[in-house]
Design a protein around this motif. Structure first.
Motif, PDB file in Angstrom:
ATOM      1  N   LEU A 153      33.306 -19.137 -26.115  1.00 15.82           N
ATOM      2  CA  LEU A 153      34.757 -18.959 -26.000  1.00 15.82           C
ATOM      3  C   LEU A 153      35.274 -17.945 -27.020  1.00 15.82           C
ATOM      4  N   TYR A 195      37.160 -14.472 -26.229  1.00 11.73           N
ATOM      5  CA  TYR A 195      38.498 -14.230 -26.777  1.00 11.73           C
ATOM      6  C   TYR A 195      38.530 -12.901 -27.535  1.00 11.73           C
ATOM      7  N   PHE A 225      42.515 -22.845 -24.760  1.00 12.78           N
ATOM      8  CA  PHE A 225      41.403 -22.433 -23.900  1.00 12.78           C
ATOM      9  C   PHE A 225      41.332 -23.317 -22.656  1.00 12.78           C
TER      10      PHE A 225
END
Length: 195
Positions: A47, A51, A103
Motif C-alpha cells: 500500500l 501511495y 486505504f
C-alpha cells in the motif's frame, strides 16, 4: 508535483494484483479495531509503494505520510519511530489506523464500482392498470368454461349416443313384468328380471 494517477483509470485487475480478498478482509477487520497491527503488517509495504507512486489518490497529512513511509517502505518498527519522531506509541498506532481506514475506504469504493458494473443495471418497471376489470375478466373466464362444457356435453345428450344404453328386444318382457307387478315400491323403482 504531478497529479496522482488514479487506479480508477486502470482496470480493477491492477487492484486485485496487489491485494487479495483475504488481505482486503484483514484490512477491513483491522480498521474496525478487530485485530492487531501485526495482521496487516505484510500489506503495508504494498500500500505504501502504491501511495508513493501516486497510484492511490488518497490525501494524507504530512505526519500520516511520514508514518506510512517509515512503516511501509523503510520497514521500521514502532519503537524506532517513537524515538525518531518523538511520538508516543498510541499516537503512532492511531495515526496509522487512520491511514489504513483511508486505504480501505478507497479500495472498497473502487471494488464496489467494479462489482456493480459487472451486473446488469436494474430497469425500472412501470406498471400500467389492466384495461379489463377483475370482475369482467372473471365473467369472461366463466363464460368460456361454460361454452367448453356445452361443447363437451353435446354428444352425451344426443339420442343416438344414448341408444347404447337402451334395452334391446326386451319390450315384451318389460310389459309382461309390469302386468304381473302388484306392488310398486315407495321410491317408484320397478325391478325387471334379467336372464
Amino acid at each position: 508535483m504531478k497529479p496522482p494517477v488514479s487506479l480508477e483509470n486502470e482496470s480493477s485487475m491492477s487492484v486485485k494484483s496487489f491485494i487479495s480478498p483475504d488481505d482486503f478482509t484483514q484490512l477491513e477487520v483491522y480498521t474496525e479495531n478487530g485485530i492487531d497491527y501485526g495482521k496487516v503488517r505484510d500489506l503495508v509495504p504494498v500500500l505504501a509503494q502504491c501511495y508513493f507512486e501516486e497510484k492511490l489518490p488518497i490525501t494524507l497529512s504530512h505526519l500520516q505520510a511520514s508514518i506510512l513511509l517509515c512503516m511501509g517502505l523503510q520497514r521500521n518498527d514502532i519503537t524506532y519511530i517513537e524515538g525518531s519522531m518523538k511520538l508516543e506509541r498510541q499516537q503512532i498506532l492511531s495515526l496509522f489506523r487512520k491511514v489504513m481506514k483511508k486505504f480501505h475506504k478507497y479500495l472498497y469504493d473502487l471494488l464496489t464500482k467494479e462489482f456493480d458494473s459487472n451486473f446488469p443495471q436494474v430497469r425500472e418497471v412501470t406498471l400500467l392498470p389492466h384495461s379489463v376489470s377483475v370482475d369482467d375478466d372473471l365473467d369472461d373466464g366463466a363464460k368460456q368454461v361454460i361454452e367448453m362444457k356445452k361443447i363437451e356435453n353435446i354428444d352425451v345428450l344426443n339420442p343416438e349416443s344414448l341408444q347404447q344404453f337402451s334395452i334391446a328386444d326386451r319390450e315384451a318382457e318389460f310389459e309382461h313384468s309390469l302386468r304381473h307387478c302388484t306392488m310398486v315400491s315407495p321410491s317408484g323403482l320397478i325391478s325387471v328380471k334379467s336372464n
